[in-house]
Design a protein around this motif. Structure first.
Motif, PDB file in Angstrom:
ATOM      1  N   VAL A 332      -1.874 -22.964   8.860  1.00 36.52           N
ATOM      2  CA  VAL A 332      -2.538 -21.977   9.717  1.00 36.52           C
ATOM      3  C   VAL A 332      -3.188 -22.745  10.867  1.00 36.52           C
ATOM      4  O   VAL A 332      -4.022 -23.622  10.641  1.00 36.52           O
ATOM      5  CB  VAL A 332      -3.618 -21.178   8.952  1.00 36.52           C
ATOM      6  CG1 VAL A 332      -4.276 -20.161   9.881  1.00 36.52           C
ATOM      7  CG2 VAL A 332      -3.009 -20.479   7.740  1.00 36.52           C
ATOM      8  N   ARG A 333      -2.763 -22.416  12.102  1.00 36.04           N
ATOM      9  CA  ARG A 333      -3.288 -23.144  13.257  1.00 36.04           C
ATOM     10  C   ARG A 333      -3.901 -22.146  14.227  1.00 36.04           C
ATOM     11  O   ARG A 333      -3.195 -21.496  15.014  1.00 36.04           O
ATOM     12  CB  ARG A 333      -2.178 -23.945  13.926  1.00 36.04           C
ATOM     13  CG  ARG A 333      -2.678 -24.842  15.070  1.00 36.04           C
ATOM     14  CD  ARG A 333      -1.582 -25.732  15.596  1.00 36.04           C
ATOM     15  NE  ARG A 333      -1.104 -26.683  14.596  1.00 36.04           N
ATOM     16  CZ  ARG A 333      -0.152 -27.583  14.821  1.00 36.04           C
ATOM     17  NH1 ARG A 333       0.444 -27.647  16.008  1.00 36.04           N
ATOM     18  NH2 ARG A 333       0.227 -28.416  13.871  1.00 36.04           N
ATOM     19  N   PRO A 334      -5.234 -21.981  14.200  1.00 33.70           N
ATOM     20  CA  PRO A 334      -5.892 -21.011  15.096  1.00 33.70           C
ATOM     21  C   PRO A 334      -5.935 -21.518  16.532  1.00 33.70           C
ATOM     22  O   PRO A 334      -5.832 -22.723  16.800  1.00 33.70           O
ATOM     23  CB  PRO A 334      -7.294 -20.909  14.511  1.00 33.70           C
ATOM     24  CG  PRO A 334      -7.535 -22.240  13.877  1.00 33.70           C
ATOM     25  CD  PRO A 334      -6.200 -22.690  13.350  1.00 33.70           C
ATOM     26  N   GLU A 340     -10.111 -20.413  11.563  1.00 31.83           N
ATOM     27  CA  GLU A 340      -8.875 -20.251  10.790  1.00 31.83           C
ATOM     28  C   GLU A 340      -8.964 -19.065   9.841  1.00 31.83           C
ATOM     29  O   GLU A 340      -8.036 -18.256   9.734  1.00 31.83           O
ATOM     30  CB  GLU A 340      -8.596 -21.541  10.003  1.00 31.83           C
ATOM     31  CG  GLU A 340      -7.377 -21.456   9.096  1.00 31.83           C
ATOM     32  CD  GLU A 340      -7.128 -22.749   8.320  1.00 31.83           C
ATOM     33  OE1 GLU A 340      -6.782 -22.638   7.126  1.00 31.83           O
ATOM     34  OE2 GLU A 340      -7.292 -23.829   8.903  1.00 31.83           O
ATOM     35  N   GLU A 341     -10.093 -18.922   9.158  1.00 28.01           N
ATOM     36  CA  GLU A 341     -10.255 -17.850   8.163  1.00 28.01           C
ATOM     37  C   GLU A 341     -10.182 -16.477   8.807  1.00 28.01           C
ATOM     38  O   GLU A 341      -9.555 -15.554   8.267  1.00 28.01           O
ATOM     39  CB  GLU A 341     -11.589 -18.024   7.432  1.00 28.01           C
ATOM     40  CG  GLU A 341     -11.817 -16.986   6.341  1.00 28.01           C
ATOM     41  CD  GLU A 341     -13.108 -17.233   5.590  1.00 28.01           C
ATOM     42  OE1 GLU A 341     -13.882 -16.263   5.418  1.00 28.01           O
ATOM     43  OE2 GLU A 341     -13.358 -18.393   5.183  1.00 28.01           O
ATOM     44  N   ASP A 342     -10.799 -16.331   9.993  1.00 30.46           N
ATOM     45  CA  ASP A 342     -10.793 -15.031  10.671  1.00 30.46           C
ATOM     46  C   ASP A 342      -9.386 -14.639  11.101  1.00 30.46           C
ATOM     47  O   ASP A 342      -8.961 -13.482  10.926  1.00 30.46           O
ATOM     48  CB  ASP A 342     -11.722 -15.088  11.894  1.00 30.46           C
ATOM     49  CG  ASP A 342     -13.198 -15.242  11.504  1.00 30.46           C
ATOM     50  OD1 ASP A 342     -13.526 -14.916  10.343  1.00 30.46           O
ATOM     51  OD2 ASP A 342     -13.975 -15.701  12.350  1.00 30.46           O
ATOM     52  N   GLU A 422       7.792 -19.231  12.066  1.00 29.39           N
ATOM     53  CA  GLU A 422       6.501 -19.136  12.752  1.00 29.39           C
ATOM     54  C   GLU A 422       6.094 -17.683  12.897  1.00 29.39           C
ATOM     55  O   GLU A 422       6.903 -16.829  13.306  1.00 29.39           O
ATOM     56  CB  GLU A 422       6.589 -19.783  14.135  1.00 29.39           C
ATOM     57  CG  GLU A 422       6.787 -21.293  14.089  1.00 29.39           C
ATOM     58  CD  GLU A 422       6.904 -21.891  15.481  1.00 29.39           C
ATOM     59  OE1 GLU A 422       6.161 -22.841  15.784  1.00 29.39           O
ATOM     60  OE2 GLU A 422       7.729 -21.391  16.257  1.00 29.39           O
ATOM     61  N   LEU A 423       4.858 -17.396  12.550  1.00 33.43           N
ATOM     62  CA  LEU A 423       4.287 -16.061  12.679  1.00 33.43           C
ATOM     63  C   LEU A 423       3.120 -16.154  13.663  1.00 33.43           C
ATOM     64  O   LEU A 423       2.113 -16.822  13.393  1.00 33.43           O
ATOM     65  CB  LEU A 423       3.797 -15.573  11.304  1.00 33.43           C
ATOM     66  CG  LEU A 423       3.274 -14.148  11.206  1.00 33.43           C
ATOM     67  CD1 LEU A 423       4.378 -13.142  11.506  1.00 33.43           C
ATOM     68  CD2 LEU A 423       2.722 -13.886   9.806  1.00 33.43           C
ATOM     69  N   PHE A 424       3.277 -15.512  14.838  1.00 35.07           N
ATOM     70  CA  PHE A 424       2.236 -15.583  15.874  1.00 35.07           C
ATOM     71  C   PHE A 424       1.290 -14.403  15.728  1.00 35.07           C
ATOM     72  O   PHE A 424       1.697 -13.295  15.366  1.00 35.07           O
ATOM     73  CB  PHE A 424       2.862 -15.583  17.260  1.00 35.07           C
ATOM     74  CG  PHE A 424       3.734 -16.793  17.526  1.00 35.07           C
ATOM     75  CD1 PHE A 424       3.166 -18.009  17.856  1.00 35.07           C
ATOM     76  CD2 PHE A 424       5.111 -16.704  17.424  1.00 35.07           C
ATOM     77  CE1 PHE A 424       3.959 -19.118  18.103  1.00 35.07           C
ATOM     78  CE2 PHE A 424       5.919 -17.811  17.651  1.00 35.07           C
ATOM     79  CZ  PHE A 424       5.343 -19.024  17.995  1.00 35.07           C
ATOM     80  N   ILE A 425       0.007 -14.644  16.042  1.00 42.05           N
ATOM     81  CA  ILE A 425      -1.016 -13.595  15.940  1.00 42.05           C
ATOM     82  C   ILE A 425      -1.707 -13.452  17.290  1.00 42.05           C
ATOM     83  O   ILE A 425      -2.068 -14.452  17.933  1.00 42.05           O
ATOM     84  CB  ILE A 425      -2.073 -13.941  14.866  1.00 42.05           C
ATOM     85  CG1 ILE A 425      -1.395 -14.164  13.499  1.00 42.05           C
ATOM     86  CG2 ILE A 425      -3.108 -12.833  14.751  1.00 42.05           C
ATOM     87  CD1 ILE A 425      -1.219 -15.579  13.119  1.00 42.05           C
ATOM     88  N   TYR A 431      -3.799 -14.447  22.657  1.00 38.48           N
ATOM     89  CA  TYR A 431      -3.212 -15.267  21.592  1.00 38.48           C
ATOM     90  C   TYR A 431      -4.325 -15.800  20.693  1.00 38.48           C
ATOM     91  O   TYR A 431      -5.319 -16.353  21.170  1.00 38.48           O
ATOM     92  CB  TYR A 431      -2.417 -16.424  22.189  1.00 38.48           C
ATOM     93  CG  TYR A 431      -1.951 -17.459  21.166  1.00 38.48           C
ATOM     94  CD1 TYR A 431      -0.889 -17.174  20.315  1.00 38.48           C
ATOM     95  CD2 TYR A 431      -2.577 -18.701  21.073  1.00 38.48           C
ATOM     96  CE1 TYR A 431      -0.457 -18.108  19.377  1.00 38.48           C
ATOM     97  CE2 TYR A 431      -2.153 -19.646  20.144  1.00 38.48           C
ATOM     98  CZ  TYR A 431      -1.096 -19.346  19.294  1.00 38.48           C
ATOM     99  OH  TYR A 431      -0.681 -20.264  18.373  1.00 38.48           O
ATOM    100  N   ALA A 432      -4.143 -15.656  19.350  1.00 41.91           N
ATOM    101  CA  ALA A 432      -5.197 -16.045  18.414  1.00 41.91           C
ATOM    102  C   ALA A 432      -4.792 -17.188  17.493  1.00 41.91           C
ATOM    103  O   ALA A 432      -5.652 -17.820  16.873  1.00 41.91           O
ATOM    104  CB  ALA A 432      -5.611 -14.836  17.572  1.00 41.91           C
ATOM    105  N   GLY A 433      -3.488 -17.438  17.362  1.00 42.59           N
ATOM    106  CA  GLY A 433      -3.075 -18.536  16.486  1.00 42.59           C
ATOM    107  C   GLY A 433      -1.689 -18.289  15.919  1.00 42.59           C
ATOM    108  O   GLY A 433      -1.012 -17.318  16.262  1.00 42.59           O
ATOM    109  N   ARG A 434      -1.279 -19.190  15.053  1.00 43.53           N
ATOM    110  CA  ARG A 434       0.030 -19.035  14.404  1.00 43.53           C
ATOM    111  C   ARG A 434      -0.049 -19.504  12.957  1.00 43.53           C
ATOM    112  O   ARG A 434      -0.897 -20.329  12.585  1.00 43.53           O
ATOM    113  CB  ARG A 434       1.118 -19.809  15.127  1.00 43.53           C
ATOM    114  CG  ARG A 434       1.042 -21.306  14.970  1.00 43.53           C
ATOM    115  CD  ARG A 434       2.272 -22.007  15.520  1.00 43.53           C
ATOM    116  NE  ARG A 434       2.125 -23.460  15.430  1.00 43.53           N
ATOM    117  CZ  ARG A 434       3.050 -24.332  15.791  1.00 43.53           C
ATOM    118  NH1 ARG A 434       4.193 -23.903  16.289  1.00 43.53           N
ATOM    119  NH2 ARG A 434       2.850 -25.634  15.679  1.00 43.53           N
TER     120      ARG A 434
END
Length: 614
Positions: A332-334, A340-342, A422-425, A431-434
């Motif tokens: 998990v890479r914010p 990371e948790e959020d 890869e799952l992008f958020i 952009y919040a992380g992947r």
């Protein structure tokens, strides 16, 4: 084929009964015992006699058939009828059991992997559907494929969006998105939405038919193993026959005692009868197979045990064989400024609404982390892209790069994930992380590959996955040769190339898509956790689905062959001593019996010790 099997079984049963009744009871008068033994001998030994005669006509007489024919006819000539019939009986029982197992396996493989559809649902001009036989479908027909149905024929999607489970074809578990214009292969399972598929290939040319044909062709191309006893008999048989002929002729010419020396020569043939040899080698294999089963390795026959000692390369499938075939959150890479948790909690909250394997892996990981998830609302699942939802007042996007592009969200410069999906958020348009989600190596994979390599055997991998994913697994395990992005029929061709390059090959797989290559390998091995078709097609089954079973099987093969050779040397040594004693006039038929039965018993003891080796 079934009629031939039934006829063979009938002659085996009747021949055995006639022999046992004649030999063990007084039901057959002495005057009729010889005809009874002849009937039993012909019923049990017809195939051996026929093979021996055909090989003589082909000028290739020296095999185990000729050896048994000469020895048993010699036994009849000096009146030792039971010995002659018993040799044929032992041979027939062993062959019958082996052939039955092989034929049963082949039939079940064909039935298990046959994914050809019986019917398709043809879409008519008025919008109705008509069920028609798949073989009657023609190019241009439009088939309606409901959720849960297999794509019946190769074609192009003309309407609808869905995710397809292609694991039966490629072995890879990640569903493939399809939409209008996408080419789809028969055998794939439609998982999420109704599709209208325009047929581009008839049943005879579709993927499901090609897979079935690949299995049949691969089995036909499978190299025929030259059995140990056959190789040995090419030396033993002419030597025995030559010595017997010399015994009958040379002393007779010198002494004139033709009757005595011909009788002595026939006795020699009886002493040389291959009964102990026929038993000693199979006993070794049975013990080796039994020892393997105690370690969770199931050999389906002695041929696989013998061939393993000649293997030049072990070829693996990837997913489910070297890896576990599951999805776990790898990383998990914010984005900068986010926790990371959020990021992970918001993503998992959205993924609760999806049944996609990747979505389920994210939710499971959140549960393992003890996170409290929010309830998503206004959830929109975009096939082949990802999810959009509102969680705790935030607009959240979770998906691949296509989803980000669709919403015109710029991604920062990121290093591509070394391995996995890869799952992008994105949260509120930013952009919040992947999250990187990947399959995981089996715990024993690295040590197992190292153990195989230490034996001087090349390791290779054939997979339907991407080249990048395959290279990553190879780098972690030390696999020598990697070939990726392969369909089932491609794997068979690549296997043939590997055989030319490295010699005999062992293939280890677990999926329906592996059935053709399992059938074509010199030795095919399947993980028991895999598809039934793979298990049925394999020569070896690893019951615990561990990679470490592969070097264990190779070791057991070498041990089994060593004991088999010990038994042969011992049997021949004792038999040789009895032969010498027979020429010297010190050995009777009782000595000949010990040279067979006694040696066989001692070979049993030598073989059984494998069962107690740890």
């Amino acid at each position: 084929m079934e009629e031939e099997e039934g006829g063979a079984l009938w002659t085996l049963v009747v021949g055995t009964l006639v022999f046992l009744i004649t030999y063990l009871t007084d039901l057959v008068p002495e005057a009729f015992s010889l005809p009874a033994y002849i009937v039993a001998y012909l019923l049990l030994g017809y195939c051996v006699l026929r093979e021996a005669a055909e090989n003589i006509l082909k000028r290739q007489p020296f095999d185990e058939n000729f050896l048994m024919a000469v020895a048993t006819i010699g036994a009849f000539a000096i009146g030792d009828y039971p010995e002659a019939v018993a040799v044929m009986l032992f041979s027939r029982v062993g062959e019958a059991l082996e052939e039955r197992a092989v034929n049963r396996s082949r039939k079940q493989v064909a039935a298990a992997i046959d994914m050809r559809p019986d019917v398709i649902h043809r879409l008519m001009e008025d919008g109705s559907t008509v069920e028609v036989p798949a073989r009657d479908a023609v190019i241009g027909d439009v088939a309606v494929v409901r959720v849960g149905d297999r794509i019946p024929l190769d074609g192009v999607v003309v309407s609808g969006d869905s995710l397809l489970d292609t694991s039966a074809l490629t072995g890879e578990p990640v569903p493939v998105a399809c939409h209008e214009g996408s080419e789809v292969m028969s055998g794939s399972i439609n998982t999420t939405g109704v599709l209208h598929v325009k047929v581009t290939k008839p049943l005879a040319e579709s993927m499901v038919t090609k897979i079935l044909e690949s299995v049949e062709k691969a089995a036909a191309r499978k190299p025929k193993i030259d059995r140990f006893i056959t190789r040995f008999s090419r030396i033993y048989t002419p030597a025995v026959v030559a010595i017997a002929a010399a015994t009958a002729i040379i002393p007779s010419l010198v002494t004139g005692q033709w009757h005595y020396w011909i009788y002595t020569a026939l006795t020699f043939l009886v002493i040389s009868c291959p009964c102990a040899l026929v038993l000693s080698v199979p006993l070794s294999f049975f013990a080796g197979i039994g020892a393997a089963s105690k370690q969770g390795i199931l050999f389906k026959g002695g041929i696989a045990v013998e061939q393993l000692k000649n293997i030049g390369a072990v070829v693996f499938d990837k997913t489910g064989t070297i890896t576990k075939g599951n999805f776990v959150v790898h990383e998990v890479r914010p984005a900068d400024g986010r926790r990371e948790e959020d990021v992970f909690r918001l993503c998992a909250s959205v993924e609760q609404a999806s049944n996609h394997p990747i979505a389920r892996s994210v939710v499971e990981a959140s549960e393992q982390r003890g996170l409290t998830l929010g309830t998503p609302s206004k959830v929109e699942e975009i096939a082949g892209h990802g999810l959009k939802a509102i969680v705790e007042g935030h607009d959240v996007l979770c998906g691949n790069q296509k989803l980000m592009d669709r919403h015109q969200l710029a991604l920062p410069s990121l290093e591509a994930a070394e391995y996995g999906a890869e799952l992008f958020i994105a949260v509120d348009g930013q952009y919040a992380g992947r999250i990187v989600i990947s399959d995981t190596l089996k715990e024993d994979a690295v040590d197992a590959i190292k153990a195989i390599s230490s034996l001087g055997i090349t390791t290779a991998m054939l997979t339907g996955d991407s080249q990048q994913a395959a290279d990553y697994i190879a780098s972690k395990t030390g696999i020598d040769d990697v070939r990726a992005k392969l369909l089932p029929q491609d794997k068979v061709r690549q296997l043939d190339e590997l055989r030319k390059q490295y010699g005999s090959v062992m293939f280890v797989g677990d999926g329906i898509n592996d059935a053709p290559v399992l059938a074509g390998a010199d030795v095919g091995a399947a993980m028991n956790s895999g598809a039934d078709a793979a298990v049925e097609a394999a020569d070896v089954v690893f019951m615990h689905s561990k990679v470490s079973a592969v070097p264990k099987a190779l070791h057991l093969s070498k041990e089994t062959m060593k004991i088999a050779k010990q038994n042969v040397v011992f049997a021949l040594g004792v038999k040789g001593l009895v032969m010498v004693a027979g020429f010297a006039g010190f050995a009777s038929m009782w000595g000949a019996v010990f040279a067979d039965s006694g040696v066989a018993a001692l070979c049993v003891l030598n073989s059984v010790r494998m069962l107690y080796n740890k």
